[in-house]
Design an enzyme around this catalytic site. Structure first.
Site, PDB file in Angstrom:
ATOM      1  CE  LYS A   6      -3.245   2.472   2.947  1.00 21.77           C
ATOM      2  NZ  LYS A   6      -3.880   2.553   4.265  1.00 21.77           N
ATOM      3  CB  ILE A  39      -3.441  -1.788  12.917  1.00 24.40           C
ATOM      4  CG1 ILE A  39      -4.664  -2.718  12.789  1.00 24.40           C
ATOM      5  CG2 ILE A  39      -2.162  -2.596  13.084  1.00 24.40           C
ATOM      6  CD1 ILE A  39      -4.650  -3.633  11.576  1.00 24.40           C
TER       7      ILE A  39
HETATM    8  C1  LIG Z   1     -15.730  -1.014  10.252  1.00 22.33           C
HETATM    9  C2  LIG Z   1     -14.327  -1.083  10.746  1.00 22.33           C
HETATM   10  C3  LIG Z   1     -13.264  -1.017   9.846  1.00 22.33           C
HETATM   11  C4  LIG Z   1     -11.946  -1.042  10.297  1.00 22.33           C
HETATM   12  N1  LIG Z   1     -10.917  -0.922   9.409  1.00 22.33           N
HETATM   13  C5  LIG Z   1      -9.639  -0.791   9.869  1.00 22.33           C
HETATM   14  C6  LIG Z   1      -8.542  -0.600   8.991  1.00 22.33           C
HETATM   15  O1  LIG Z   1      -8.689  -0.567   7.770  1.00 22.33           O
HETATM   16  N2  LIG Z   1      -7.319  -0.460   9.529  1.00 22.33           N
HETATM   17  C7  LIG Z   1      -7.095  -0.510  10.884  1.00 22.33           C
HETATM   18  O2  LIG Z   1      -5.961  -0.333  11.332  1.00 22.33           O
HETATM   19  N3  LIG Z   1      -8.107  -0.772  11.717  1.00 22.33           N
HETATM   20  C8  LIG Z   1      -9.359  -0.895  11.264  1.00 22.33           C
HETATM   21  N4  LIG Z   1     -10.385  -1.136  12.138  1.00 22.33           N
HETATM   22  C9  LIG Z   1     -10.089  -1.364  13.552  1.00 22.33           C
HETATM   23  C10 LIG Z   1      -9.582  -2.775  13.755  1.00 22.33           C
HETATM   24  O3  LIG Z   1     -10.519  -3.698  13.274  1.00 22.33           O
HETATM   25  C11 LIG Z   1      -9.310  -3.030  15.228  1.00 22.33           C
HETATM   26  O4  LIG Z   1      -8.532  -2.013  15.750  1.00 22.33           O
HETATM   27  C12 LIG Z   1      -8.573  -4.334  15.413  1.00 22.33           C
HETATM   28  O5  LIG Z   1      -9.210  -5.381  14.789  1.00 22.33           O
HETATM   29  C13 LIG Z   1      -8.389  -4.641  16.871  1.00 22.33           C
HETATM   30  O6  LIG Z   1      -9.552  -5.135  17.461  1.00 22.33           O
HETATM   31  P1  LIG Z   1      -9.441  -5.663  18.933  1.00 22.33           P
HETATM   32  O7  LIG Z   1      -8.432  -6.743  18.987  1.00 22.33           O
HETATM   33  O8  LIG Z   1      -9.260  -4.500  19.855  1.00 22.33           O
HETATM   34  O9  LIG Z   1     -10.905  -6.235  19.229  1.00 22.33           O
HETATM   35  P2  LIG Z   1     -11.628  -7.585  18.717  1.00 22.33           P
HETATM   36  O10 LIG Z   1     -11.163  -8.016  17.399  1.00 22.33           O
HETATM   37  O11 LIG Z   1     -13.090  -7.347  18.893  1.00 22.33           O
HETATM   38  O12 LIG Z   1     -11.169  -8.682  19.777  1.00 22.33           O
HETATM   39  C14 LIG Z   1     -11.735  -8.755  21.055  1.00 22.33           C
HETATM   40  C15 LIG Z   1     -11.306 -10.041  21.720  1.00 22.33           C
HETATM   41  O13 LIG Z   1     -11.784 -10.034  23.055  1.00 22.33           O
HETATM   42  C16 LIG Z   1     -12.393 -11.295  23.340  1.00 22.33           C
HETATM   43  N5  LIG Z   1     -13.427 -11.122  24.363  1.00 22.33           N
HETATM   44  C17 LIG Z   1     -14.358 -10.139  24.458  1.00 22.33           C
HETATM   45  N6  LIG Z   1     -15.165 -10.363  25.519  1.00 22.33           N
HETATM   46  C18 LIG Z   1     -14.702 -11.490  26.125  1.00 22.33           C
HETATM   47  C19 LIG Z   1     -15.111 -12.236  27.263  1.00 22.33           C
HETATM   48  N7  LIG Z   1     -16.161 -11.893  28.015  1.00 22.33           N
HETATM   49  N8  LIG Z   1     -14.415 -13.350  27.568  1.00 22.33           N
HETATM   50  C20 LIG Z   1     -13.358 -13.747  26.821  1.00 22.33           C
HETATM   51  N9  LIG Z   1     -12.929 -13.084  25.739  1.00 22.33           N
HETATM   52  C21 LIG Z   1     -13.605 -11.974  25.382  1.00 22.33           C
HETATM   53  C22 LIG Z   1     -12.984 -11.738  21.995  1.00 22.33           C
HETATM   54  O14 LIG Z   1     -13.179 -13.115  21.978  1.00 22.33           O
HETATM   55  C23 LIG Z   1     -11.872 -11.295  21.057  1.00 22.33           C
HETATM   56  O15 LIG Z   1     -10.875 -12.291  21.027  1.00 22.33           O
HETATM   57  C24 LIG Z   1     -11.701  -1.160  11.688  1.00 22.33           C
HETATM   58  C25 LIG Z   1     -12.757  -1.283  12.583  1.00 22.33           C
HETATM   59  C26 LIG Z   1     -14.062  -1.235  12.131  1.00 22.33           C
HETATM   60  C27 LIG Z   1     -15.190  -1.354  13.120  1.00 22.33           C
END
Ligand SMILES: Cc1cc2nc3c(=O)[nH]c(=O)nc-3n(C[C@H](O)[C@H](O)[C@H](O)COP(=O)(O)OP(=O)(O)OC[C@H]3O[C@@H](n4cnc5c(N)ncnc54)[C@H](O)[C@@H]3O)c2cc1C
Length: 488
Positions: free
Chosen positions: A70, A335
């Site tokens: 990219k 990210i």
């Molecule tokens: C529409 C959209 C588009 C995006 N596009 C981009 C992009 O192009 N580039 C970019 O950098 N970012 C993007 N993002 C952001 C990116 O997706 C997130 O920052 C990234 O995936 C990190 O997510 P996370 O790990 O914080 O949460 P999640 O992926 O939601 O992970 C949460 C974890 O917590 C666990 N968990 C939750 N509750 C419990 C519980 N009670 N008990 C046990 N485990 C639990 C779940 O099982 C999971 O493993 C986007 C987000 C959205 C909404």
């Protein structure tokens, strides 16, 4: 202890287990039943440094995650319908004796030609790519690059590395969080099967649920939706056709914008919109109508709110990823924000007892990063001449943060970009968006008056031809991927 196995959880686990090897013991709890958010496909160039620190081989990473290179983000229809510009990961032209190239272009009355003076912009338009050159004299050293990858494959890839480095994974849903009555610190988590797990430091990567930082510690959420009103997205991948484009597109729609992210095996698409100005059904129809290939999955609606927790590190809980805050993916920053938080945590990692000074510094860094990204995103919405929908009328006329107002005025009047010592998005990024969306400086830096008019014209024309000729030597991205062994 890490709570959550999405991108944030496994990035954190992989980094700590490698960079603090032997010093800490790490357990990660995640629930397959709950799952991960599974979007997040476009990144910023900083991710390369992260992958390198983890010793990740680039070709292997690209094969595993079906990634493409990219060079920037194309913005279509943002200033006005029919317009397009690219925010490239690289410089525009050549600064001369410390004076920015855009000042010379402005003096020559050619500032609207800016896009022609960037290797990554020209290469993006032609679907060409090669890694930057090391030789600082080469025009091929004037850019950086990031990746576009399948979000569902990055976390498992990091997981396999983290587990090899000694991270223990526990599968299970957390039902209860216990806290010490005196210190307020989290002491243990109870799982659905009644297992109780203890820890010293709890890193909350539980996504939008924010199980520890938001729920257990009740850290307030600062709501920024008055400035960033988009609160939903509908995502839908489609088949990929045509050249493998080395850039992400963000096309403005009537009530938000639509992403298109070309991967090796499919194109990621999504419409980010404000539920105040359209509804899920309408947004889904608009996205389907814009798909450039056969849909590969049913539409998926995601809900969110722009903002961040007031503090990300409270007591013995550190929130990273969506648990700490969310800024919409317009500039692919989530990210990046995860990575910055991990870096700050590693630098300040508690050595035995926890102290206030580490927490304060961590929160200062994280908040500064969020606030800077926030201003940059608001600029895209606010600097528009569009008046063809209620959404655009709202964002065009809404009050904006004073910190952004100041930046825009400085550029409008003097062509100057406020410099940062920390934070993402340096001068070329701001210049790309300001000019791309019609904010043209009234004056240029007077030091650009040095060369006479003919010399300036010749230098500008010469550079443009040289840039074009340089890009013509770059291979097509698909050929380059094949050559380096990056094709899945
Ligand atoms: C529409 C959209 C588009 C995006 N596009 C981009 C992009 O192009 N580039 C970019 O950098 N970012 C993007 N993002 C952001 C990116 O997706 C997130 O920052 C990234 O995936 C990190 O997510 P996370 O790990 O914080 O949460 P999640 O992926 O939601 O992970 C949460 C974890 O917590 C666990 N968990 C939750 N509750 C419990 C519980 N009670 N008990 C046990 N485990 C639990 C779940 O099982 C999971 O493993 C986007 C987000 C959205 C909404």
């Amino acid at each position: 202890m890490i709570i959550g196995g999405g991108t944030a959880g496994w990035m954190t686990a992989a980094a700590i287990s490698r960079l603090l090897a032997g010093k800490v013991s790490i357990t990660l709890v995640e629930s397959e039943q709950i799952g991960i958010v599974g979007v997040g496909e476009a990144t910023l160039p900083h991710i390369r440094a992260f992958n390198q620190k983890l010793g990740i081989d680039e070709a292997e990473f690209m094969r595993t995650t079906q990634a493409t290179f990219k060079l920037g983000i194309e913005f279509r229809n943002w200033g006005q319908i029919g317009e397009s510009y690219i925010h490239p990961f690289g410089t525009f032209g050549d600064d001369v004796e410390g004076v920015g190239f855009h000042h010379y272009l402005n003096r020559a009355g050619r500032i609207h030609e800016l896009q022609q003076f960037s290797v990554p912009v020209i290469a993006s338009r032609q679907a060409r790519f090669q890694r930057p050159a090391d030789d600082p004299q080469s025009l091929l050293s004037t850019f950086g690059y990031a990746y576009q990858f399948d979000a569902t494959r990055y976390a498992p890839y990091l997981r396999s590395r983290a587990e090899k480095s000694g991270v223990t994974r526990i599968e299970g849903r957390i039902l209860e969080v216990s806290r010490d009555t005196e210190s307020g610190h989290v002491t243990s988590l109870r799982l659905e099967n009644d297992d109780v797990i203890h820890g010293d430091l709890f890193i909350d990567c539980s996504g939008f649920r924010s199980l520890l930082l938001g729920d257990a510690m009740a850290e307030p959420f600062e709501d920024w939706s008055a400035w960033l009103p988009c609160d939903r997205a509908v995502a839908m991948p489609c088949e990929h056709h045509g050249p493998l484009l080395p850039y992400t597109s963000a096309t403005a729609m009537l009530s938000g914008w639509r992403w298109r992210i070309p991967l090796q095996h499919r194109t990621g698409n999504g419409y980010v919109y404000s539920s105040k100005f359209t509804d899920d059904e309408r947004a889904t129809q608009d996205l389907i109508a814009a798909l450039e290939g056969k849909a590969l999955a049913e539409p998926r609606i995601l809900r969110f709110k722009a903002g961040r927790r007031r503090r990300s590190w409270v007591g013995n809980v550190v929130g990273i990823g969506l648990a700490g805050g969310f800024l919409e993916p317009l500039e692919s920053t989530s990210i990046y924000l995860i990575q910055q938080a991990i870096t700050a945590l590693l630098e300040l990692f508690p050595d035995g007892s926890l102290s206030e000074v580490e927490r304060c510094e961590f929160n200062r860094i994280v908040n500064l990063e969020y606030d800077r990204v926030r201003d940059f995103l608001i600029l895209h919405y606010h600097a528009t001449q569009r008046n063809d929908s209620e959404f655009w009328n709202y964002v065009r006329t809404m009050p904006i943060p004073a910190s952004l107002e100041e930046k825009i005025t400085l550029f409008k009047q003097r062509g100057r970009v406020m410099q940062y010592r920390e934070g993402a998005f340096l001068e070329p990024s701001w210049i790309a968006v300001y000019l791309g969306q019609g904010i043209v400086p009234q004056f240029y830096d007077q030091r650009a008056d040095g060369p006479d008019a003919a010399t300036l014209t010749n230098a500008i024309d010469g550079l443009r031809n040289e840039l074009q000729a340089t890009v013509n030597t770059m291979p097509d991205q698909r050929d380059y991927l094949t050559m380096i062994g990056g094709v899945a």
